[in-house]
Design a protein around this motif. Structure first.
Motif, PDB file in Angstrom:
ATOM      1  N   TRP A  73       0.429  -1.134  -0.101  1.00  0.00           N
ATOM      2  CA  TRP A  73       0.005   0.150  -0.055  1.00  0.00           C
ATOM      3  C   TRP A  73       1.008   1.525  -0.169  1.00  0.00           C
ATOM      4  O   TRP A  73       0.625   1.881  -0.406  1.00  0.00           O
ATOM      5  CB  TRP A  73      -1.463  -0.235   1.163  1.00  0.00           C
ATOM      6  CG  TRP A  73      -1.671   1.352   1.232  1.00  0.00           C
ATOM      7  CD1 TRP A  73      -1.545   2.522   2.610  1.00  0.00           C
ATOM      8  CD2 TRP A  73      -2.794   1.346   0.612  1.00  0.00           C
ATOM      9  NE1 TRP A  73      -2.992   3.145   2.191  1.00  0.00           N
ATOM     10  CE2 TRP A  73      -3.672   2.552   0.928  1.00  0.00           C
ATOM     11  CE3 TRP A  73      -4.093   0.865  -0.166  1.00  0.00           C
ATOM     12  CZ2 TRP A  73      -4.304   3.114   1.292  1.00  0.00           C
ATOM     13  CZ3 TRP A  73      -5.100   1.831  -0.672  1.00  0.00           C
ATOM     14  CH2 TRP A  73      -5.698   2.851  -0.081  1.00  0.00           C
ATOM     15  N   LEU A  74       1.686   0.754   1.200  1.00  0.00           N
ATOM     16  CA  LEU A  74       2.945   2.262   0.566  1.00  0.00           C
ATOM     17  C   LEU A  74       3.989   2.568  -0.679  1.00  0.00           C
ATOM     18  O   LEU A  74       4.037   2.820  -0.506  1.00  0.00           O
ATOM     19  CB  LEU A  74       3.679   2.335   2.076  1.00  0.00           C
ATOM     20  CG  LEU A  74       2.864   2.473   2.793  1.00  0.00           C
ATOM     21  CD1 LEU A  74       3.634   2.401   4.325  1.00  0.00           C
ATOM     22  CD2 LEU A  74       2.331   3.740   3.709  1.00  0.00           C
ATOM     23  N   ILE A  75       4.341   1.487  -0.802  1.00  0.00           N
ATOM     24  CA  ILE A  75       5.240   1.867  -1.852  1.00  0.00           C
ATOM     25  C   ILE A  75       4.648   1.887  -2.836  1.00  0.00           C
ATOM     26  O   ILE A  75       5.626   2.294  -4.074  1.00  0.00           O
ATOM     27  CB  ILE A  75       6.203  -0.184  -1.976  1.00  0.00           C
ATOM     28  CG1 ILE A  75       6.795   0.190  -1.006  1.00  0.00           C
ATOM     29  CG2 ILE A  75       6.884  -0.533  -2.450  1.00  0.00           C
ATOM     30  CD1 ILE A  75       7.460  -1.298  -0.895  1.00  0.00           C
ATOM     31  N   SER A  76       3.626   1.124  -3.351  1.00  0.00           N
ATOM     32  CA  SER A  76       2.713   1.123  -4.935  1.00  0.00           C
ATOM     33  C   SER A  76       2.773   2.622  -4.980  1.00  0.00           C
ATOM     34  O   SER A  76       2.805   2.854  -6.012  1.00  0.00           O
ATOM     35  CB  SER A  76       1.205   0.998  -5.004  1.00  0.00           C
ATOM     36  OG  SER A  76       1.512  -0.764  -4.573  1.00  0.00           O
ATOM     37  N   PRO A  77       1.771   4.018  -4.279  1.00  0.00           N
ATOM     38  CA  PRO A  77       2.087   5.035  -5.071  1.00  0.00           C
ATOM     39  C   PRO A  77       3.570   5.681  -5.367  1.00  0.00           C
ATOM     40  O   PRO A  77       3.337   6.606  -6.112  1.00  0.00           O
ATOM     41  CB  PRO A  77       1.394   5.812  -3.885  1.00  0.00           C
ATOM     42  CG  PRO A  77       0.668   5.166  -3.248  1.00  0.00           C
ATOM     43  CD  PRO A  77       1.728   3.488  -2.540  1.00  0.00           C
TER      44      PRO A  77
END
Length: 218
Positions: A73-77
């Motif tokens: 969730w944090l890495i994808s953006p």
């Protein structure tokens, strides 16, 4: 040769400096179109509004859903934003201003645009929520539908000019610009880029008011 770190530094400096200005101009123009006041109260003629908007986004509460995959969730953006910057890195502004130019730069842009779709799907899956996943599928359906046409238009230009590089494409259009040679494709391209940026009337993936009954919409 392309130095990736120098490219990212220049892109951050240019894009982040201009995105606030263009967002402010967009909001002022939309207010004028709709006969209402745009942002005007913060700063002289609302010039400080982009700074306040940036602070607001940083301070917004981050909602963590139970059982979600926090790492993805944090890495994808972050990866999604990095891929957007990579697309800008191969665009040729004129014969002297270009960040990175290599043989298959147009193919590189096609590949990076396709990777954005996978990261968008990964975001909806990492939330571990049916509602988030349905919203992700709605966005994916729109992105895939118009991206196929966008890539097809770009391939037509590649084959008609017999080049895979943006710099050679600019030299090819010295005598006759593609906008005049294939005018019908230019009109389709304008519609496609409006859909790709989720502007009205293609803003269903971002509009909340029109999607109150989400399950019925799906």
């Amino acid at each position: 040769r392309c130095n990736l770190f120098e490219i990212y530094y220049e892109l951050y400096a240019v894009l982040l400096a201009n995105v606030g200005i263009f967002a402010l101009m967009d909001r002022l123009l939309m207010g004028a179109y709709q006969r209402r006041s745009g942002p005007y109260s913060i700063g002289w003629f609302g010039l400080l509004q982009p700074i306040v908007d940036g602070i607001k986004l940083i301070k917004k509460e981050s909602i963590i859903i139970q059982n979600m995959n926090i790492l993805i969730w944090l890495i994808s953006p972050i990866l999604l934003f990095s891929l957007v910057l990579l697309v800008w890195s191969v665009i040729i502004y004129n014969y002297k201003v270009k960040l990175c130019d290599f043989i298959f730069s147009m193919v590189f842009q096609l590949v990076v645009n396709t990777l954005n779709v996978f990261l968008l799907c990964l975001l909806g899956w990492a939330a571990n929520s049916n509602y988030s996943f349905i919203g992700c599928l709605r966005s994916l359906a729109q992105v895939l539908s118009y991206e196929i046409i966008l890539n097809s238009i770009l391939l037509i230009i590649i084959f008609s000019s017999n080049t895979w590089t943006y710099s050679e494409l600019m030299e090819y259009q010295i005598d006759l610009n593609h906008a005049y040679g294939i005018f019908s494709l230019e009109l389709i391209f304008i519609i496609i880029i409006i859909a790709e940026t989720n502007r009205a009337p293609f803003d269903l993936s971002e509009a909340e008011a029109e999607l109150v009954a989400g399950s019925n919409t799906e």
